[in-house]
Design an enzyme around this catalytic site. Structure first.
Site, PDB file in Angstrom:
ATOM      1  N   ASN A   9       0.882  -1.178   0.000  1.00  0.00           N
ATOM      2  CA  ASN A   9       0.000   0.000   0.000  1.00  0.00           C
ATOM      3  C   ASN A   9       0.913   1.219   0.000  1.00  0.00           C
ATOM      4  O   ASN A   9       1.506   1.542   1.021  1.00  0.00           O
ATOM      5  CB  ASN A   9      -0.896  -0.017   1.245  1.00  0.00           C
ATOM      6  CG  ASN A   9      -1.682   1.278   1.396  1.00  0.00           C
ATOM      7  OD1 ASN A   9      -1.759   2.083   0.464  1.00  0.00           O
ATOM      8  ND2 ASN A   9      -2.268   1.487   2.567  1.00  0.00           N
ATOM      9  N   TRP A  10       0.987   1.859  -1.145  1.00  0.00           N
ATOM     10  CA  TRP A  10       1.930   2.971  -1.289  1.00  0.00           C
ATOM     11  C   TRP A  10       1.395   4.284  -0.708  1.00  0.00           C
ATOM     12  O   TRP A  10       2.111   5.284  -0.678  1.00  0.00           O
ATOM     13  CB  TRP A  10       2.299   3.159  -2.765  1.00  0.00           C
ATOM     14  CG  TRP A  10       3.274   2.125  -3.254  1.00  0.00           C
ATOM     15  CD1 TRP A  10       3.873   1.151  -2.505  1.00  0.00           C
ATOM     16  CD2 TRP A  10       3.772   1.978  -4.593  1.00  0.00           C
ATOM     17  NE1 TRP A  10       4.719   0.410  -3.300  1.00  0.00           N
ATOM     18  CE2 TRP A  10       4.669   0.893  -4.577  1.00  0.00           C
ATOM     19  CE3 TRP A  10       3.550   2.641  -5.801  1.00  0.00           C
ATOM     20  CZ2 TRP A  10       5.347   0.459  -5.725  1.00  0.00           C
ATOM     21  CZ3 TRP A  10       4.211   2.226  -6.944  1.00  0.00           C
ATOM     22  CH2 TRP A  10       5.105   1.144  -6.904  1.00  0.00           C
ATOM     23  N   LYS A  11       0.134   4.276  -0.301  1.00  0.00           N
ATOM     24  CA  LYS A  11      -0.477   5.489   0.277  1.00  0.00           C
ATOM     25  C   LYS A  11      -0.232   6.675  -0.671  1.00  0.00           C
ATOM     26  O   LYS A  11      -0.158   6.472  -1.884  1.00  0.00           O
ATOM     27  CB  LYS A  11       0.045   5.716   1.696  1.00  0.00           C
ATOM     28  CG  LYS A  11      -0.088   4.444   2.546  1.00  0.00           C
ATOM     29  CD  LYS A  11       0.126   4.627   4.012  1.00  0.00           C
ATOM     30  CE  LYS A  11      -0.061   3.284   4.714  1.00  0.00           C
ATOM     31  NZ  LYS A  11       0.030   3.360   6.161  1.00  0.00           N
ATOM     32  N   HIS A  92      -9.512   1.368   5.072  1.00  0.00           N
ATOM     33  CA  HIS A  92      -8.209   1.511   5.729  1.00  0.00           C
ATOM     34  C   HIS A  92      -8.368   2.451   6.931  1.00  0.00           C
ATOM     35  O   HIS A  92      -9.145   3.403   6.891  1.00  0.00           O
ATOM     36  CB  HIS A  92      -7.175   2.065   4.736  1.00  0.00           C
ATOM     37  CG  HIS A  92      -5.785   1.997   5.274  1.00  0.00           C
ATOM     38  ND1 HIS A  92      -5.294   2.921   6.168  1.00  0.00           N
ATOM     39  CD2 HIS A  92      -4.784   1.090   5.074  1.00  0.00           C
ATOM     40  CE1 HIS A  92      -4.045   2.594   6.491  1.00  0.00           C
ATOM     41  NE2 HIS A  92      -3.717   1.484   5.845  1.00  0.00           N
ATOM     42  N   GLU A  94      -6.691   4.820   7.973  1.00  0.00           N
ATOM     43  CA  GLU A  94      -6.471   6.246   7.689  1.00  0.00           C
ATOM     44  C   GLU A  94      -7.723   6.862   7.091  1.00  0.00           C
ATOM     45  O   GLU A  94      -8.043   8.024   7.350  1.00  0.00           O
ATOM     46  CB  GLU A  94      -5.246   6.401   6.764  1.00  0.00           C
ATOM     47  CG  GLU A  94      -3.956   6.138   7.537  1.00  0.00           C
ATOM     48  CD  GLU A  94      -2.820   5.542   6.730  1.00  0.00           C
ATOM     49  OE1 GLU A  94      -2.839   5.618   5.491  1.00  0.00           O
ATOM     50  OE2 GLU A  94      -1.891   4.984   7.367  1.00  0.00           O
ATOM     51  N   GLU A 164      -5.061  -4.684  10.693  1.00  0.00           N
ATOM     52  CA  GLU A 164      -3.983  -3.705  10.871  1.00  0.00           C
ATOM     53  C   GLU A 164      -4.211  -2.944  12.171  1.00  0.00           C
ATOM     54  O   GLU A 164      -5.008  -1.992  12.202  1.00  0.00           O
ATOM     55  CB  GLU A 164      -3.984  -2.707   9.716  1.00  0.00           C
ATOM     56  CG  GLU A 164      -3.737  -3.325   8.358  1.00  0.00           C
ATOM     57  CD  GLU A 164      -3.235  -2.292   7.343  1.00  0.00           C
ATOM     58  OE1 GLU A 164      -2.131  -2.476   6.857  1.00  0.00           O
ATOM     59  OE2 GLU A 164      -3.934  -1.309   7.082  1.00  0.00           O
ATOM     60  N   GLY A 170       3.019   2.402  10.629  1.00  0.00           N
ATOM     61  CA  GLY A 170       3.988   3.477  10.428  1.00  0.00           C
ATOM     62  C   GLY A 170       4.745   3.865  11.693  1.00  0.00           C
ATOM     63  O   GLY A 170       5.416   4.899  11.721  1.00  0.00           O
ATOM     64  N   SER A 209       3.848  -2.091  10.208  1.00  0.00           N
ATOM     65  CA  SER A 209       5.302  -2.179  10.340  1.00  0.00           C
ATOM     66  C   SER A 209       5.870  -3.549   9.958  1.00  0.00           C
ATOM     67  O   SER A 209       6.832  -4.023  10.566  1.00  0.00           O
ATOM     68  CB  SER A 209       5.737  -1.785  11.755  1.00  0.00           C
ATOM     69  OG  SER A 209       5.369  -0.442  12.024  1.00  0.00           O
ATOM     70  N   GLY A 230       3.025  -0.947   4.124  1.00  0.00           N
ATOM     71  CA  GLY A 230       3.203   0.429   3.690  1.00  0.00           C
ATOM     72  C   GLY A 230       4.669   0.705   3.387  1.00  0.00           C
ATOM     73  O   GLY A 230       5.185   0.379   2.315  1.00  0.00           O
ATOM     74  N   GLY A 231       5.369   1.290   4.369  1.00  0.00           N
ATOM     75  CA  GLY A 231       6.747   1.762   4.180  1.00  0.00           C
ATOM     76  C   GLY A 231       7.688   0.784   3.495  1.00  0.00           C
ATOM     77  O   GLY A 231       8.416   1.164   2.564  1.00  0.00           O
TER      78      GLY A 231
HETATM   79  P1  13P Z   1       3.376   0.413   7.482  1.00  0.00           P
HETATM   80  O1  13P Z   1       3.814  -0.901   6.891  1.00  0.00           O
HETATM   81  O2  13P Z   1       4.140   1.579   6.951  1.00  0.00           O
HETATM   82  O3  13P Z   1       3.303   0.348   8.972  1.00  0.00           O
HETATM   83  O4  13P Z   1       1.850   0.651   6.980  1.00  0.00           O
HETATM   84  C1  13P Z   1       0.917  -0.354   7.158  1.00  0.00           C
HETATM   85  C2  13P Z   1      -0.315   0.000   6.410  1.00  0.00           C
HETATM   86  O5  13P Z   1      -1.051   0.897   6.790  1.00  0.00           O
HETATM   87  C3  13P Z   1      -0.605  -0.743   5.184  1.00  0.00           C
HETATM   88  O6  13P Z   1      -1.908  -0.523   4.753  1.00  0.00           O
END
Ligand code: 13P
Length: 248
Positions: A9-11, A92, A94, A164, A170, A209, A230-231
């Site tokens: 997930n590149w956000k 999600h 967020e 999640e 993050g 993470s 994500g990251g």
């Molecule tokens: P991180 O892997 O950066 O913690 O993000 C997780 C996430 O929100 C994937 O949707």
């Protein structure tokens, strides 16, 4: 048996140059159509073109609950499918936190995605406050149940669930494999209750993470069927390492 997926997930990250460099440097082995990426919507078409040679499937980070019409700024499920998109993240944390998405709204998006042939990845998870209050199971299971009201599936590939924990996203704080596993086991139980035998084969991903150094111990848990990352999915080398862990 539930299939193992690795979804990046590149956000709202990656410039066009970074997207191009990601795909130019990506080398994947043993791809079973289970390595997926959701870039920002503006980059979906580009990623579909660039990802074709690696067999990566592309999706969006959000989608509309409506067919078409006056819904400024929304992502149409039909247009996404038309351009070769495969899935959409839905609910999600967020989006729940910053855009006030409710379980009811999320449920409508899940219905619309399945109706149009897009795979929804339903994201659920508790905040730190909720965990500390001892509410983890009740929050996660009610998000799951409410998100899936009146959802009918023909097969397990039509839906993915991602757990999640918000406090792990993050932050560098991953849930321990045991912490994650006990929630995943409860999710599995609920999926069986909702969908019967089919519930046994729906993939439940862990997110928060995840990185190359912790992915193997997480994937070793019985009901952890992959990662939503994500990251650590932003760089091709690290994403390739995460994907490689799926075949261990
Ligand atoms: P991180 O892997 O950066 O913690 O993000 C997780 C996430 O929100 C994937 O949707």
């Amino acid at each position: 048996m539930a299939k193992t997926y690795m979804i990046g997930n590149w956000k709202m990250n990656q410039t066009l140059a970074e997207v191009e460099s990601f795909f130019a440097n990506l080398s994947l082995e043993n791809n079973q159509n289970n390595f997926w990426i959701s870039p920002q919507t503006l980059h979906v078409q580009k990623c579909i073109t660039l990802g074709a040679s690696t067999g990566i499937l592309i999706g969006s980070q959000n989608c509309s609950d409506q067919d078409y019409g006056a819904y400024t700024g929304e992502v149409s499920t039909e247009s996404l499918i038309e351009m070769g998109g495969h899935f959409s993240l839905v609910g999600h944390s967020e989006r729940r936190a910053y855009y006030q998405e409710s379980d009811e709204f999320i449920n409508k998006k899940i219905k619309k995605s399945i109706e149009k042939g897009l795979v929804p990845v339903l994201c659920i998870g508790e905040t730190l406050e909720q965990r500390e209050a001892g509410d983890t199971f009740s929050i996660v299971l009610s998000q799951l149940k409410n998100g899936l009201i009146n959802i009918k599936l023909n097969n397990e590939a039509e839906l993915i669930v991602a757990y999640e924990p918000v406090w792990a996203i993050g932050t560098g704080k991953t849930a321990s494999p045991e912490q994650a596993a006990e929630v995943h086991d409860k999710i599995r139980e609920k999926l069986r209750e909702i969908f019967g035998e089919l519930g046994e084969d729906i993939s439940i991903l862990y997110g928060g993470s995840v990185k190359p150094s912790n992915v193997a111990t997480l994937l070793a848990q019985k009901n952890i069927n992959g990662g939503l990352v994500g990251g650590a999915s932003l760089k091709s080398e690290s994403f390739a390492e995460l994907c490689a862990a799926c075949s261990l």
